[in-house]
Design an enzyme around this catalytic site. Sequence first.
Site, PDB file in Angstrom:
ATOM      1  N   GLU A 113       0.896  -1.305  -0.141  1.00  0.00           N
ATOM      2  CA  GLU A 113      -0.008  -0.124  -0.010  1.00  0.00           C
ATOM      3  C   GLU A 113       0.831   1.406   0.014  1.00  0.00           C
ATOM      4  O   GLU A 113       1.964   1.247   0.678  1.00  0.00           O
ATOM      5  CB  GLU A 113      -0.939  -0.009   1.130  1.00  0.00           C
ATOM      6  CG  GLU A 113      -1.979  -1.142   1.091  1.00  0.00           C
ATOM      7  CD  GLU A 113      -2.874  -0.974   2.351  1.00  0.00           C
ATOM      8  OE1 GLU A 113      -4.170  -1.327   2.147  1.00  0.00           O
ATOM      9  OE2 GLU A 113      -2.557  -0.956   3.532  1.00  0.00           O
TER      10      GLU A 113
ATOM     11  N   CYS B 292       3.530   8.575   0.900  1.00  0.00           N
ATOM     12  CA  CYS B 292       4.073   7.565   1.945  1.00  0.00           C
ATOM     13  C   CYS B 292       4.245   6.298   1.324  1.00  0.00           C
ATOM     14  O   CYS B 292       3.254   5.720   0.717  1.00  0.00           O
ATOM     15  CB  CYS B 292       2.878   7.493   3.089  1.00  0.00           C
ATOM     16  SG  CYS B 292       3.340   6.386   4.320  1.00  0.00           S
TER      17      CYS B 292
ATOM     18  N   CYS C  91       5.048  -6.580   7.356  1.00  0.00           N
ATOM     19  CA  CYS C  91       6.267  -6.318   8.273  1.00  0.00           C
ATOM     20  C   CYS C  91       6.549  -7.248   9.378  1.00  0.00           C
ATOM     21  O   CYS C  91       5.740  -8.051   9.918  1.00  0.00           O
ATOM     22  CB  CYS C  91       5.806  -4.976   9.362  1.00  0.00           C
ATOM     23  SG  CYS C  91       7.287  -4.307  10.395  1.00  0.00           S
TER      24      CYS C  91
ATOM     25  N   CYS D 247       4.984  -4.458  16.376  1.00  0.00           N
ATOM     26  CA  CYS D 247       4.657  -3.213  17.333  1.00  0.00           C
ATOM     27  C   CYS D 247       2.987  -3.480  17.401  1.00  0.00           C
ATOM     28  O   CYS D 247       2.210  -3.778  16.907  1.00  0.00           O
ATOM     29  CB  CYS D 247       4.873  -1.910  16.801  1.00  0.00           C
ATOM     30  SG  CYS D 247       6.603  -1.853  16.226  1.00  0.00           S
TER      31      CYS D 247
ATOM     32  N   CYS E 142       0.157  -1.341  15.973  1.00  0.00           N
ATOM     33  CA  CYS E 142       0.241  -1.238  14.358  1.00  0.00           C
ATOM     34  C   CYS E 142      -0.263  -2.384  13.587  1.00  0.00           C
ATOM     35  O   CYS E 142      -0.055  -3.460  13.960  1.00  0.00           O
ATOM     36  CB  CYS E 142       1.751  -0.869  13.982  1.00  0.00           C
ATOM     37  SG  CYS E 142       2.043  -0.713  12.090  1.00  0.00           S
TER      38      CYS E 142
ATOM     39  N   GLY F  56       6.219  -1.863   6.524  1.00  0.00           N
ATOM     40  CA  GLY F  56       7.513  -2.297   6.489  1.00  0.00           C
ATOM     41  C   GLY F  56       8.399  -1.621   7.530  1.00  0.00           C
ATOM     42  O   GLY F  56       8.278  -0.264   7.659  1.00  0.00           O
ATOM     43  N   GLU F  57       9.836  -2.053   7.789  1.00  0.00           N
ATOM     44  CA  GLU F  57      10.742  -1.423   8.426  1.00  0.00           C
ATOM     45  C   GLU F  57      11.611  -1.216   7.557  1.00  0.00           C
ATOM     46  O   GLU F  57      12.433  -1.843   6.900  1.00  0.00           O
ATOM     47  CB  GLU F  57      11.158  -2.252   9.620  1.00  0.00           C
ATOM     48  CG  GLU F  57      12.515  -1.902  10.030  1.00  0.00           C
ATOM     49  CD  GLU F  57      12.590  -0.224  10.502  1.00  0.00           C
ATOM     50  OE1 GLU F  57      11.427   0.331  11.085  1.00  0.00           O
ATOM     51  OE2 GLU F  57      13.484   0.130  10.434  1.00  0.00           O
TER      52      GLU F  57
ATOM     53  N   SER G  33      12.007   6.472   7.950  1.00  0.00           N
ATOM     54  CA  SER G  33      11.586   6.194   9.358  1.00  0.00           C
ATOM     55  C   SER G  33      11.818   4.808  10.080  1.00  0.00           C
ATOM     56  O   SER G  33      11.867   4.009   9.020  1.00  0.00           O
ATOM     57  CB  SER G  33       9.812   6.290   9.500  1.00  0.00           C
ATOM     58  OG  SER G  33       9.452   6.093  10.991  1.00  0.00           O
TER      59      SER G  33
ATOM     60  N   SER H  84      10.873   6.027  15.659  1.00  0.00           N
ATOM     61  CA  SER H  84       9.528   5.801  16.192  1.00  0.00           C
ATOM     62  C   SER H  84       9.964   5.303  17.888  1.00  0.00           C
ATOM     63  O   SER H  84      10.241   4.351  18.021  1.00  0.00           O
ATOM     64  CB  SER H  84       8.753   4.622  15.562  1.00  0.00           C
ATOM     65  OG  SER H  84       8.352   5.148  14.138  1.00  0.00           O
ATOM     66  N   LEU H  85       9.620   6.281  18.354  1.00  0.00           N
ATOM     67  CA  LEU H  85      10.162   5.838  20.004  1.00  0.00           C
ATOM     68  C   LEU H  85       9.207   5.663  20.679  1.00  0.00           C
ATOM     69  O   LEU H  85       9.069   4.402  21.312  1.00  0.00           O
ATOM     70  CB  LEU H  85      10.620   7.302  20.616  1.00  0.00           C
ATOM     71  CG  LEU H  85      11.134   7.365  22.018  1.00  0.00           C
ATOM     72  CD1 LEU H  85      12.217   6.383  22.230  1.00  0.00           C
ATOM     73  CD2 LEU H  85      11.467   8.803  22.223  1.00  0.00           C
ATOM     74  N   HIS H  86       7.987   6.239  21.072  1.00  0.00           N
ATOM     75  CA  HIS H  86       6.768   5.798  21.442  1.00  0.00           C
ATOM     76  C   HIS H  86       6.650   5.740  23.151  1.00  0.00           C
ATOM     77  O   HIS H  86       5.665   5.514  23.596  1.00  0.00           O
ATOM     78  CB  HIS H  86       6.098   4.634  21.110  1.00  0.00           C
ATOM     79  CG  HIS H  86       5.888   4.784  19.408  1.00  0.00           C
ATOM     80  ND1 HIS H  86       5.359   5.988  18.708  1.00  0.00           N
ATOM     81  CD2 HIS H  86       6.219   4.127  18.287  1.00  0.00           C
ATOM     82  CE1 HIS H  86       5.283   5.835  17.432  1.00  0.00           C
ATOM     83  NE2 HIS H  86       5.946   4.497  17.097  1.00  0.00           N
TER      84      HIS H  86
ATOM     85  N   ASN I 153      -4.444   6.072  15.839  1.00  0.00           N
ATOM     86  CA  ASN I 153      -5.470   5.706  14.819  1.00  0.00           C
ATOM     87  C   ASN I 153      -5.700   4.256  15.272  1.00  0.00           C
ATOM     88  O   ASN I 153      -5.218   3.197  15.258  1.00  0.00           O
ATOM     89  CB  ASN I 153      -4.851   5.554  13.459  1.00  0.00           C
ATOM     90  CG  ASN I 153      -4.420   7.155  12.952  1.00  0.00           C
ATOM     91  OD1 ASN I 153      -5.256   8.059  13.084  1.00  0.00           O
ATOM     92  ND2 ASN I 153      -3.220   7.086  12.504  1.00  0.00           N
TER      93      ASN I 153
ATOM     94  N   CYS J 256      -1.717   6.597   9.736  1.00  0.00           N
ATOM     95  CA  CYS J 256      -0.526   6.026  10.380  1.00  0.00           C
ATOM     96  C   CYS J 256      -1.062   4.634  10.959  1.00  0.00           C
ATOM     97  O   CYS J 256      -1.860   4.656  12.011  1.00  0.00           O
ATOM     98  CB  CYS J 256       0.297   6.776  11.348  1.00  0.00           C
ATOM     99  SG  CYS J 256       0.715   8.187  10.848  1.00  0.00           S
TER     100      CYS J 256
HETATM  101  N1  SAH Z   1       8.676   0.704  10.701  1.00  0.00           N
HETATM  102  C1  SAH Z   1       8.900   2.147  10.449  1.00  0.00           C
HETATM  103  C2  SAH Z   1       8.144   2.711   9.280  1.00  0.00           C
HETATM  104  C3  SAH Z   1       6.636   2.788   9.608  1.00  0.00           C
HETATM  105  S1  SAH Z   1       6.275   4.444  10.100  1.00  0.00           S
HETATM  106  C4  SAH Z   1       8.582   2.860  11.806  1.00  0.00           C
HETATM  107  O1  SAH Z   1       7.875   2.243  12.438  1.00  0.00           O
HETATM  108  O2  SAH Z   1       9.084   4.127  11.979  1.00  0.00           O
HETATM  109  C5  SAH Z   1       4.758   4.383  10.376  1.00  0.00           C
HETATM  110  C6  SAH Z   1       4.637   5.275  11.859  1.00  0.00           C
HETATM  111  O3  SAH Z   1       3.181   5.075  12.379  1.00  0.00           O
HETATM  112  C7  SAH Z   1       5.384   4.865  12.976  1.00  0.00           C
HETATM  113  O4  SAH Z   1       5.848   5.799  13.507  1.00  0.00           O
HETATM  114  C8  SAH Z   1       4.475   3.806  13.854  1.00  0.00           C
HETATM  115  O5  SAH Z   1       4.943   3.876  15.076  1.00  0.00           O
HETATM  116  C9  SAH Z   1       3.298   4.800  13.645  1.00  0.00           C
HETATM  117  N2  SAH Z   1       2.077   3.979  13.972  1.00  0.00           N
HETATM  118  C10 SAH Z   1       1.780   2.636  14.024  1.00  0.00           C
HETATM  119  N3  SAH Z   1       0.699   2.130  14.333  1.00  0.00           N
HETATM  120  C11 SAH Z   1      -0.066   3.421  14.686  1.00  0.00           C
HETATM  121  C12 SAH Z   1      -1.395   3.925  14.926  1.00  0.00           C
HETATM  122  N4  SAH Z   1      -2.148   2.721  15.040  1.00  0.00           N
HETATM  123  N5  SAH Z   1      -1.739   5.261  15.306  1.00  0.00           N
HETATM  124  C13 SAH Z   1      -0.917   6.059  14.927  1.00  0.00           C
HETATM  125  N6  SAH Z   1       0.296   5.929  14.585  1.00  0.00           N
HETATM  126  C14 SAH Z   1       0.828   4.532  14.450  1.00  0.00           C
END
Ligand code: SAH
Length: 337
Positions: A91, A105, A112, A116, A119, A157-158, A186, A210-212, A286, A327
């Site tokens: 996608e 994007c 992936c 996580c 996601c 994907g990563e 990212s 992507s820290l979180h 989301n 996202c």
């Molecule tokens: N794998 C890489 C590239 C994907 S970026 C990475 O994780 O950085 C996609 C971004 O959306 C990441 O920062 C991810 O953490 C964030 N994301 C994943 N699930 C989400 C969700 N349900 N709501 C909002 N952001 C989300």
Amino acid sequence: MSNATLANVDRALLQQHLSERCEPAYRAGQVWEWAARGATGYEQMTNLPDALRRRLEQEVPFSTLELVEEARSSDGTVKALFRTHDGHPVEAVLMRYRDGRRSVCVSSQSGCPLTCTFCATGQMRFGRNLTSSEILDQALHLRRIEPVDHAVFMGMGEPMVNLDSVLEAARALPDVGITWRRTTISTVGWLPGLRRFVDEVEEPIRLAFSLHAPTDELRSELMPVNDRYPLDEVLAECMRYFALRRRKVFVEYVMLRGVNDRVEQARALADLLDPKVFKVNLIPYNPTGIYDGSTSKAIAAFKAALDRARLPSTVRLTRGRDIQAACGQLAARPGRS
Ligand code: SAH
């Protein structure tokens, strides 16, 4: 023109086809230039001989991806679902902003391999790494809708697991109208790829992390990859990127209600991140299943705490949620348009 800029159609196939027919080497470059500027097929490539155009049409598919479906959101976002020649879903999303920015994007893998918890892509089956042509063809498809000027490797994907193909695609983007300074890769903090990215990449491509979560303990709960590559080591790589490039690193932080959105956690985040190096993007969650998104009040309080600590931050605008294009929502399910 570098080799990387030959990708749009399957490069190997195009090269092979051209050399078998003793075509001059510059033909591949001509095909690429047309594709990069939004051509929809070989018939538009008027500086190619007629007979060659017809042969290419029959023998070299114009895209490595087949479009399965396109969905349009009420906010103008477009999500395209493709299939690779061997049946893997991919996608890509075109985001349109009021200020005129047009951002693509793109996905670096089908599915992936990471899991996580928040996601949707991590919940679907992992397919494989995409080739550089398959990555570029996503951007080219969206370019055919309208001119584009930004790219984020934030789809499925990563990217750091598939770094060679990602870089080959990223290096070709300026021909499509997207400069390296407007290209962002990212990562979850996949160290082997990230180290190479810092050491080897000379182009001014941006980095997002992507820290979180502000602690290893919470981060490992949300993102199992953290057990493998702990926070301090990943942050050290981000610092090294800044030291070498003098470009800020974006930190992505998805706001999960009651999980990582307390004001103390904002303070812990500010203690962890040097404001000269990092800029935080707070991402409204989301819905993908197990969590609830933070309230807008909680997001505002979190941001205020970061402001007090003088750590720069913004709240990311949510795009395309109604078509599952936001996202974390990419999971190759049909969208509603
Ligand atoms: N794998 C890489 C590239 C994907 S970026 C990475 O994780 O950085 C996609 C971004 O959306 C990441 O920062 C991810 O953490 C964030 N994301 C994943 N699930 C989400 C969700 N349900 N709501 C909002 N952001 C989300």
